[in-house]
Design an enzyme around this catalytic site. Sequence first.
Site, PDB file in Angstrom:
ATOM      1  N   GLN A 177      44.066  33.005  31.875  1.00 42.50           N
ATOM      2  CA  GLN A 177      45.146  31.706  31.536  1.00 42.50           C
ATOM      3  C   GLN A 177      44.481  31.116  30.157  1.00 42.50           C
ATOM      4  OE1 GLN A 177      45.155  29.288  35.184  1.00 42.50           O
ATOM      5  NE2 GLN A 177      45.933  31.146  36.406  1.00 42.50           N
ATOM      6  N   GLY A 216      38.054  29.265  37.857  1.00 40.19           N
ATOM      7  CA  GLY A 216      38.149  27.925  38.189  1.00 40.19           C
ATOM      8  C   GLY A 216      39.112  27.222  38.584  1.00 40.19           C
ATOM      9  N   CYS A 250      40.888  35.177  35.993  1.00 41.42           N
ATOM     10  CA  CYS A 250      41.683  34.157  36.602  1.00 41.42           C
ATOM     11  C   CYS A 250      41.858  32.963  35.730  1.00 41.42           C
ATOM     12  CB  CYS A 250      40.667  33.764  37.950  1.00 41.42           C
ATOM     13  SG  CYS A 250      41.776  33.040  38.995  1.00 41.42           S
ATOM     14  N   GLU A 269      35.679  41.266  41.087  1.00 43.33           N
ATOM     15  CA  GLU A 269      34.229  41.109  41.680  1.00 43.33           C
ATOM     16  C   GLU A 269      34.379  41.011  43.369  1.00 43.33           C
ATOM     17  OE1 GLU A 269      35.765  37.063  42.338  1.00 43.33           O
ATOM     18  OE2 GLU A 269      35.542  38.518  40.665  1.00 43.33           O
ATOM     19  N   HIS A 285      40.702  39.096  40.771  1.00 44.25           N
ATOM     20  CA  HIS A 285      39.253  39.125  40.911  1.00 44.25           C
ATOM     21  C   HIS A 285      38.578  40.332  41.233  1.00 44.25           C
ATOM     22  CE1 HIS A 285      38.223  34.621  41.063  1.00 44.25           C
ATOM     23  NE2 HIS A 285      39.690  34.651  41.229  1.00 44.25           N
TER      24      HIS A 285
END
Length: 366
Positions: free
Chosen positions: A262, A230, A258, A346, A344
Amino acid sequence: MTFIPQNAILLLQDGTVFKGKALGKIGTTVGEICFNTGMTGYQEIYTDPSYFGQVIVNTTAHIGNYGVKLDTEEESDSIKIKGMICNAYADHYYSRTTADYSLQEYFEKNGIVGICDIDTRQIVRHIRNAGVMNCIISSESEDIEELSKVLNECPSMEGLELSSLVSTNEPYFLGNPEAKYKLAVIDYGCKRNILRNFIERDCYVKVFNAKTDIKEIQEWGADGYFISNGPGDPGAMDYAVETISGLLEENKPLFGICLGHQLLSRSVGIGTYKMHNGHRGLNHPVKNLITGKCEVTSQNHGFAVIPEEAYKNENVTVTHLNLNDNTIEGISLKNKPAFSVQYHPEAAPGPHDSNYLFDQFVAMMN
């Protein structure tokens, strides 16, 4: 329909000016400028919620040349970037016969302002040295003084909470209700291809709003939890840290990507910081410190985990490392069935070197 470009201005926060031609909607837009080095996948980039509030510099020389395909190449329900900057722009002409329409039509339909016919190499070199900053693009005004006033009203990305602006309003389900696993997804700006990867691995997914009360999430009785990617500053998301801390107490498998990486880090006492320039592209080398293997990864982030705090945390194992700058790309918890990665897996777009992480998480739920 003939595309007739008109003049456009790109003004950076430090006063640097670039002149080019307009693309997309005629207008003015403001946001944080950042560059993506990927050679393909522009539509996936533009619809990635993690780019909310940002203006993208596409470093590939030609943008728009294969058009736009709806649904299968969209990572959310709409374009999330604030603007686009490129060198050569294919307006209404594209090569792919299966495309639904041109990138120019796509931008016009979504009200996206952009600029082309400028040296993107020069822009990237400038912001690599000067650091990330806000910018303004205008194709309706060339008054630098007035544009500066508008630009100065744009807040810094540091300290901004943006995930609640792109999260789903209502919970929804995806996949087969009879699937082997029930997975609760906390949506801080989740990409569609992440959800597809879980569904392909026999997961029935329920996606929750970012600020859903933890009791409502737990009541569904999921086998595991996913903390999504996000936009915005993780340091401004205490509400999310509180939720994740509570979910960890259940000792159920938890996976973050991602921003999720964090937030998991912050939930165990590791701080985050805003990077001089983030990582955005499809070819970032990451070493898996557990297997010793290197992965070519797709990345998009402007914040990172504070290394010193991660290495000192007795409950954390650093599992992945960026080979360009040694930033931390992955952690796992020693006392909980939880792990996360900064990149990422994916990979939409990007290489599939890291798909194994989805298998690893599903195996934990098993």
